[in-house]
Design a protein around this motif. Sequence first.
Motif, short mmCIF file in Angstrom:
data_model
loop_
_atom_site.label_atom_id
_atom_site.label_comp_id
_atom_site.label_asym_id
_atom_site.label_seq_id
_atom_site.Cartn_x
_atom_site.Cartn_y
_atom_site.Cartn_z
N ALA A 63 0.83 -1.21 0.00
CA ALA A 63 0.00 0.00 0.00
C ALA A 63 0.86 1.25 0.00
O ALA A 63 0.54 2.26 -0.68
N ALA A 64 1.96 1.25 0.76
CA ALA A 64 2.85 2.41 0.79
C ALA A 64 3.50 2.65 -0.57
O ALA A 64 3.64 3.81 -1.01
N ASP A 65 3.90 1.59 -1.24
CA ASP A 65 4.50 1.76 -2.57
C ASP A 65 3.48 2.30 -3.58
O ASP A 65 3.80 3.18 -4.40
N ILE A 66 2.27 1.80 -3.51
CA ILE A 66 1.25 2.29 -4.45
C ILE A 66 0.95 3.76 -4.18
O ILE A 66 0.81 4.57 -5.12
N LEU A 67 0.86 4.13 -2.89
CA LEU A 67 0.59 5.54 -2.57
C LEU A 67 1.75 6.43 -3.02
O LEU A 67 1.53 7.55 -3.55
N GLY A 68 2.97 5.98 -2.82
CA GLY A 68 4.12 6.77 -3.27
C GLY A 68 4.13 6.96 -4.78
O GLY A 68 4.46 8.04 -5.29
N ILE A 69 3.80 5.91 -5.51
CA ILE A 69 3.77 6.00 -6.97
C ILE A 69 2.67 6.96 -7.42
O ILE A 69 2.86 7.79 -8.35
N VAL A 70 1.53 6.93 -6.74
CA VAL A 70 0.43 7.84 -7.10
C VAL A 70 0.81 9.28 -6.84
O VAL A 70 0.54 10.19 -7.66
N LEU A 71 1.47 9.55 -5.71
CA LEU A 71 1.88 10.92 -5.41
C LEU A 71 2.93 11.41 -6.39
O LEU A 71 2.92 12.59 -6.81
N LEU A 72 3.86 10.57 -6.78
CA LEU A 72 4.85 10.97 -7.77
C LEU A 72 4.22 11.17 -9.14
O LEU A 72 4.63 12.06 -9.91
N ALA A 73 3.27 10.37 -9.48
CA ALA A 73 2.61 10.53 -10.78
C ALA A 73 1.77 11.80 -10.84
O ALA A 73 1.59 12.39 -11.91
N ALA A 74 1.29 12.26 -9.67
CA ALA A 74 0.49 13.49 -9.65
C ALA A 74 1.35 14.75 -9.65
O ALA A 74 0.83 15.87 -9.71
N GLU A 75 2.65 14.58 -9.59
CA GLU A 75 3.55 15.74 -9.58
C GLU A 75 3.60 16.35 -10.98
O GLU A 75 3.92 15.68 -11.96
N PRO A 76 3.30 17.68 -11.09
CA PRO A 76 3.36 18.32 -12.42
C PRO A 76 4.82 18.55 -12.85
O PRO A 76 5.65 18.97 -12.06
N GLY A 77 5.10 18.21 -14.05
CA GLY A 77 6.46 18.40 -14.57
C GLY A 77 7.34 17.22 -14.24
O GLY A 77 6.95 16.22 -13.63
N ASP A 78 8.58 17.38 -14.66
CA ASP A 78 9.54 16.31 -14.44
C ASP A 78 10.23 16.45 -13.09
O ASP A 78 10.75 15.46 -12.56
N ASP A 79 10.32 17.62 -12.53
CA ASP A 79 11.00 17.83 -11.27
C ASP A 79 9.99 17.72 -10.12
O ASP A 79 8.80 17.99 -10.26
N ILE A 80 10.53 17.40 -8.96
CA ILE A 80 9.71 17.28 -7.74
C ILE A 80 9.85 18.59 -6.99
O ILE A 80 10.95 18.95 -6.53
N HIS A 81 8.73 19.32 -6.86
CA HIS A 81 8.79 20.60 -6.16
C HIS A 81 7.54 20.81 -5.29
O HIS A 81 7.34 21.92 -4.79
N THR A 82 6.74 19.79 -5.08
CA THR A 82 5.56 19.92 -4.24
C THR A 82 5.66 18.96 -3.05
O THR A 82 6.49 18.04 -3.01
N ALA A 83 4.79 19.20 -2.07
CA ALA A 83 4.78 18.34 -0.87
C ALA A 83 4.35 16.92 -1.20
O ALA A 83 4.85 15.95 -0.63
N GLY A 84 3.45 16.78 -2.16
CA GLY A 84 3.03 15.44 -2.55
C GLY A 84 4.16 14.64 -3.15
O GLY A 84 4.30 13.43 -2.89
N GLY A 85 4.98 15.29 -3.97
CA GLY A 85 6.09 14.58 -4.58
C GLY A 85 7.11 14.15 -3.55
O GLY A 85 7.62 13.01 -3.58
N TYR A 86 7.43 15.08 -2.62
CA TYR A 86 8.39 14.71 -1.56
C TYR A 86 7.82 13.60 -0.67
O TYR A 86 8.57 12.71 -0.21
N THR A 87 6.55 13.62 -0.39
CA THR A 87 5.93 12.57 0.43
C THR A 87 6.02 11.22 -0.28
O THR A 87 6.30 10.19 0.34
#
Length: 222
Positions: A63-87
């Motif tokens: 479940a943690a891996d699936i949630l992490g993948i979903v948060l990374l997929a919701a990150e706009p752009g190629d770089d991580i700059h939001t709280a969701g991406g870091y989470t």
Amino acid sequence: MQGHGYGQPVKQPPHTAWLVLLRVLFVALGILTIGFLAWAMLLRLAAVTRRSLDWGLFVAVLAADILGIVLLAAEPGDDIHTAGGYTGILLLLGALVATTGYYLAADIRHFLVRQQAYRAQQQAYQAQRQAPAYGYPAVATPYTAATVPTMPATPTAPVHPVPVHPAAPHNPPVVPHPPVPRPPLATPPPQRPAPARIDQVRAELDELSDYLRRHDGQEGGR
């Protein structure tokens, strides 16, 4: 008669080299995928140990891996700059580290205990096979025959048969009766001489006296 049955030997665990190869393979799979496939290590561990705890941890990591993948997929752009991406990154990396440590420790402990149990049961199985069967004497080996001294047999005195006398007919025991005390015999009182006897003696004396007087008188007349 048959001897004791032998227990079936325990299934031998896999070779240590094969276990090490599997551990390296699953850990490398989790690291190379940056935690996306970390749940594979717990899946193998749960399938081996068949414990409810390991199955629960597998579901949690998945479940943690699936949630992490979903948060990374919701990150706009190629770089991580939001709280969701870091989470999402923290979830993946944290699950990877925790899963790797737990997987290695639990897998090594499980197969170590299994190997010790296998050796103990094999030793018990061999000892049971070497033990003499019930009803059959043990076969002496040349080693035991040469090292164990035999004690000379001590002569025993001949045993004479004890004559058996026929049992006497059963008679009721005679109970002695206590003697009946008899009254003591009364001692008779001393008897006195009868008066008639005294009178007879007295008469005889008188007659003798008269005879003597007459005899004396006749002698004097002459």
